[in-house]
Design a protein around this motif. Sequence first.
Motif, PDB file in Angstrom:
ATOM      1  N   THR A  45       0.835  -1.193   0.000  1.00  0.00           N
ATOM      2  CA  THR A  45       0.000   0.000   0.000  1.00  0.00           C
ATOM      3  C   THR A  45       0.873   1.247   0.000  1.00  0.00           C
ATOM      4  O   THR A  45       1.943   1.274   0.602  1.00  0.00           O
ATOM      5  CB  THR A  45      -0.921   0.032   1.241  1.00  0.00           C
ATOM      6  OG1 THR A  45      -1.629   1.271   1.276  1.00  0.00           O
ATOM      7  CG2 THR A  45      -0.129  -0.114   2.539  1.00  0.00           C
ATOM      8  N   SER A  46       0.402   2.269  -0.711  1.00  0.00           N
ATOM      9  CA  SER A  46       1.085   3.569  -0.711  1.00  0.00           C
ATOM     10  C   SER A  46       0.387   4.547   0.234  1.00  0.00           C
ATOM     11  O   SER A  46       0.641   5.739   0.197  1.00  0.00           O
ATOM     12  CB  SER A  46       1.121   4.146  -2.133  1.00  0.00           C
ATOM     13  OG  SER A  46      -0.201   4.251  -2.660  1.00  0.00           O
ATOM     14  N   LYS A  47      -0.481   4.020   1.080  1.00  0.00           N
ATOM     15  CA  LYS A  47      -1.257   4.855   2.004  1.00  0.00           C
ATOM     16  C   LYS A  47      -0.373   5.517   3.064  1.00  0.00           C
ATOM     17  O   LYS A  47      -0.673   6.605   3.542  1.00  0.00           O
ATOM     18  CB  LYS A  47      -2.328   3.991   2.675  1.00  0.00           C
ATOM     19  CG  LYS A  47      -3.263   4.729   3.605  1.00  0.00           C
ATOM     20  CD  LYS A  47      -4.326   3.778   4.138  1.00  0.00           C
ATOM     21  CE  LYS A  47      -5.328   4.500   5.018  1.00  0.00           C
ATOM     22  NZ  LYS A  47      -6.397   3.582   5.497  1.00  0.00           N
ATOM     23  N   PHE A  48       0.707   4.840   3.440  1.00  0.00           N
ATOM     24  CA  PHE A  48       1.562   5.336   4.518  1.00  0.00           C
ATOM     25  C   PHE A  48       2.912   5.790   3.960  1.00  0.00           C
ATOM     26  O   PHE A  48       3.395   5.241   2.980  1.00  0.00           O
ATOM     27  CB  PHE A  48       1.780   4.232   5.561  1.00  0.00           C
ATOM     28  CG  PHE A  48       0.502   3.598   6.042  1.00  0.00           C
ATOM     29  CD1 PHE A  48      -0.390   4.310   6.822  1.00  0.00           C
ATOM     30  CD2 PHE A  48       0.187   2.292   5.692  1.00  0.00           C
ATOM     31  CE1 PHE A  48      -1.574   3.729   7.256  1.00  0.00           C
ATOM     32  CE2 PHE A  48      -0.986   1.696   6.123  1.00  0.00           C
ATOM     33  CZ  PHE A  48      -1.872   2.421   6.903  1.00  0.00           C
ATOM     34  N   ARG A  49       3.506   6.755   4.631  1.00  0.00           N
ATOM     35  CA  ARG A  49       4.820   7.249   4.213  1.00  0.00           C
ATOM     36  C   ARG A  49       5.944   6.533   4.986  1.00  0.00           C
ATOM     37  O   ARG A  49       7.052   7.054   5.131  1.00  0.00           O
ATOM     38  CB  ARG A  49       4.902   8.763   4.421  1.00  0.00           C
ATOM     39  CG  ARG A  49       3.918   9.537   3.553  1.00  0.00           C
ATOM     40  CD  ARG A  49       4.087  11.030   3.724  1.00  0.00           C
ATOM     41  NE  ARG A  49       5.335  11.517   3.153  1.00  0.00           N
ATOM     42  CZ  ARG A  49       5.502  11.877   1.882  1.00  0.00           C
ATOM     43  NH1 ARG A  49       4.504  11.772   1.024  1.00  0.00           N
ATOM     44  NH2 ARG A  49       6.668  12.336   1.468  1.00  0.00           N
ATOM     45  N   SER A  50       5.613   5.365   5.488  1.00  0.00           N
ATOM     46  CA  SER A  50       6.599   4.558   6.202  1.00  0.00           C
ATOM     47  C   SER A  50       6.255   3.092   5.996  1.00  0.00           C
ATOM     48  O   SER A  50       5.151   2.746   5.575  1.00  0.00           O
ATOM     49  CB  SER A  50       6.610   4.906   7.692  1.00  0.00           C
ATOM     50  OG  SER A  50       5.312   4.760   8.240  1.00  0.00           O
ATOM     51  N   LYS A  51       7.225   2.237   6.303  1.00  0.00           N
ATOM     52  CA  LYS A  51       6.993   0.793   6.286  1.00  0.00           C
ATOM     53  C   LYS A  51       6.920   0.303   7.726  1.00  0.00           C
ATOM     54  O   LYS A  51       7.638   0.785   8.596  1.00  0.00           O
ATOM     55  CB  LYS A  51       8.125   0.063   5.557  1.00  0.00           C
ATOM     56  CG  LYS A  51       8.038   0.103   4.042  1.00  0.00           C
ATOM     57  CD  LYS A  51       9.048  -0.874   3.446  1.00  0.00           C
ATOM     58  CE  LYS A  51       8.949  -0.889   1.928  1.00  0.00           C
ATOM     59  NZ  LYS A  51       9.505   0.333   1.322  1.00  0.00           N
ATOM     60  N   HIS A  52       6.058  -0.682   7.942  1.00  0.00           N
ATOM     61  CA  HIS A  52       5.886  -1.231   9.283  1.00  0.00           C
ATOM     62  C   HIS A  52       6.083  -2.739   9.214  1.00  0.00           C
ATOM     63  O   HIS A  52       5.492  -3.420   8.372  1.00  0.00           O
ATOM     64  CB  HIS A  52       4.502  -0.867   9.827  1.00  0.00           C
ATOM     65  CG  HIS A  52       4.314   0.607   9.979  1.00  0.00           C
ATOM     66  ND1 HIS A  52       4.555   1.274  11.156  1.00  0.00           N
ATOM     67  CD2 HIS A  52       3.947   1.546   9.078  1.00  0.00           C
ATOM     68  CE1 HIS A  52       4.325   2.563  10.986  1.00  0.00           C
ATOM     69  NE2 HIS A  52       3.964   2.749   9.735  1.00  0.00           N
ATOM     70  N   TRP A  53       6.935  -3.201  10.130  1.00  0.00           N
ATOM     71  CA  TRP A  53       7.357  -4.588  10.130  1.00  0.00           C
ATOM     72  C   TRP A  53       6.985  -5.226  11.462  1.00  0.00           C
ATOM     73  O   TRP A  53       7.037  -4.583  12.505  1.00  0.00           O
ATOM     74  CB  TRP A  53       8.871  -4.704   9.976  1.00  0.00           C
ATOM     75  CG  TRP A  53       9.488  -3.825   8.948  1.00  0.00           C
ATOM     76  CD1 TRP A  53       9.690  -2.468   9.020  1.00  0.00           C
ATOM     77  CD2 TRP A  53      10.017  -4.227   7.685  1.00  0.00           C
ATOM     78  NE1 TRP A  53      10.304  -2.007   7.891  1.00  0.00           N
ATOM     79  CE2 TRP A  53      10.519  -3.061   7.047  1.00  0.00           C
ATOM     80  CE3 TRP A  53      10.127  -5.455   7.032  1.00  0.00           C
ATOM     81  CZ2 TRP A  53      11.122  -3.105   5.789  1.00  0.00           C
ATOM     82  CZ3 TRP A  53      10.720  -5.499   5.782  1.00  0.00           C
ATOM     83  CH2 TRP A  53      11.205  -4.337   5.170  1.00  0.00           C
ATOM     84  N   ALA A  54       6.645  -6.485  11.433  1.00  0.00           N
ATOM     85  CA  ALA A  54       6.407  -7.217  12.674  1.00  0.00           C
ATOM     86  C   ALA A  54       6.721  -8.688  12.447  1.00  0.00           C
ATOM     87  O   ALA A  54       6.331  -9.268  11.428  1.00  0.00           O
ATOM     88  CB  ALA A  54       4.963  -7.060  13.138  1.00  0.00           C
ATOM     89  N   MET A  55       7.434  -9.258  13.399  1.00  0.00           N
ATOM     90  CA  MET A  55       7.708 -10.692  13.364  1.00  0.00           C
ATOM     91  C   MET A  55       7.149 -11.288  14.655  1.00  0.00           C
ATOM     92  O   MET A  55       7.600 -10.965  15.753  1.00  0.00           O
ATOM     93  CB  MET A  55       9.213 -10.950  13.246  1.00  0.00           C
ATOM     94  CG  MET A  55       9.550 -12.413  13.084  1.00  0.00           C
ATOM     95  SD  MET A  55      11.201 -12.719  12.325  1.00  0.00           S
ATOM     96  CE  MET A  55      12.260 -11.664  13.301  1.00  0.00           C
ATOM     97  N   ARG A  56       6.144 -12.119  14.517  1.00  0.00           N
ATOM     98  CA  ARG A  56       5.490 -12.754  15.658  1.00  0.00           C
ATOM     99  C   ARG A  56       5.957 -14.206  15.744  1.00  0.00           C
ATOM    100  O   ARG A  56       5.730 -14.998  14.820  1.00  0.00           O
ATOM    101  CB  ARG A  56       3.968 -12.699  15.492  1.00  0.00           C
ATOM    102  CG  ARG A  56       3.416 -11.269  15.314  1.00  0.00           C
ATOM    103  CD  ARG A  56       3.400 -10.532  16.625  1.00  0.00           C
ATOM    104  NE  ARG A  56       3.160  -9.107  16.485  1.00  0.00           N
ATOM    105  CZ  ARG A  56       1.960  -8.538  16.359  1.00  0.00           C
ATOM    106  NH1 ARG A  56       0.879  -9.301  16.364  1.00  0.00           N
ATOM    107  NH2 ARG A  56       1.842  -7.234  16.264  1.00  0.00           N
TER     108      ARG A  56
END
Length: 425
Positions: free
Chosen positions: A16-27
């Motif tokens: 998505t280009s909705k955010f100006r950042s990338k969000h990462w998560a490792m569960r």
Amino acid sequence: MVTQNHSGISVHVLNTSKFRSKHWAMRISIPLERQLLTSAAVLPYLWMEGTSEFPSSRQLVQRTDELYGTVLRTSIQKRGSRHVMDISASSPEELYIDGAQALTSLVQELLLSLLTKPALESSGAEFSSSHVKRAIALHSRRIESLYDDKTTYAYEQAILASCQGLVQGLPKYGYKDDLDGLTGSHLFSAHQEVLKNADVDFYCVGRIPQPETFSDQMIEALRPHFLSKCRQPSVLPVDTTRISPSTNVHVEQQKVQQAKLNRVYQTNVAYGSEDYPVAVVMNGILGAFPHSKLFVNVREKHSLAYYASSRLEGMLGLLVIYAGIQPDKFEQTQSIISQQVEDVQSGRVSEEELTFTKDALLNQFRQAEDQPLSIIDFHYSGQLSGNPSGMELFREQISRVSVKDVQRVAGKLRESATYLLTNEG
């Protein structure tokens, strides 16, 4: 959300280009068990003490600063019968930064190194003793802070009372008494056990033009560290039938001025089930909002509580009513709470209450769709329960709920435990 699975590893990508950042998560999730509980709870915080390349927390922070202010964090969660270690990060979108074309791969590499290349002693078979000492001291304070927060403490004790004899009742941080026996060697063994038995869900939300290719690369990067895997990721069955209905009152006395009343109900509705959206609306009508029955009647009308609310524990199939009350108002508060539950079970819910609740819930989900970590959390809960539906579908299901639906699901409520934390008078 594009998902690919391989041998206990799942990679989920929302391009998505909705955010100006990338969000990462490792569960990283393992079954809850008493023997490994406290060690597993310490590990995520120990990982933040350093990696083989950046062998101190200070160097790790300096590295995130170099990565254009990337924010890196770890935590421990409990989801039903699974213990979940979380590594997450937020980084700027490299498209908008000159010279940052490699940022995505560098953040990805740093995330993985926390889990797969932690800082160890020269022997390679134990964590750094200085790191262990610091992590254990901080974790001891973490456990103590839960005891000092009486609202949270009482809530957790109510869950424990309801889940007696079940792993679901184990505390997510473990036990303070266990900390004294933990060494770098013990914690390294626990770390190896996690790598051997964990299911891994890796998330990325942001601009990923080729999500399938990215997912394949991530799976290949993770596979060597989870060699024992030869199956599909676990699906967490939420077995609500093992929690026995009970009207017992568990009373604990401490030096408190405000008593904490918690009532737990078995819902017989689990996260991912067809009736779960109805249960969410039911909880909203009962106690999740300022217009809800508990707030209006217990707090506002009768002035019996400093707060009165309810919360749905979807992974446990429980609903918890909690209130801060005067110690001598226990019986009166109990009676009025029972009346609110009975009203919902009998269908005494106005169209205005239903409309207000659905509007409030839909607004919550619209806001959640603007928060990448909320998107990840929602999807992960669905992933664990075997029903990873999107927020849009869930909103549609919420909007279709009727008063009769609420009455039908509320009729399944059965008291599971009542816990009262009160003064020593």
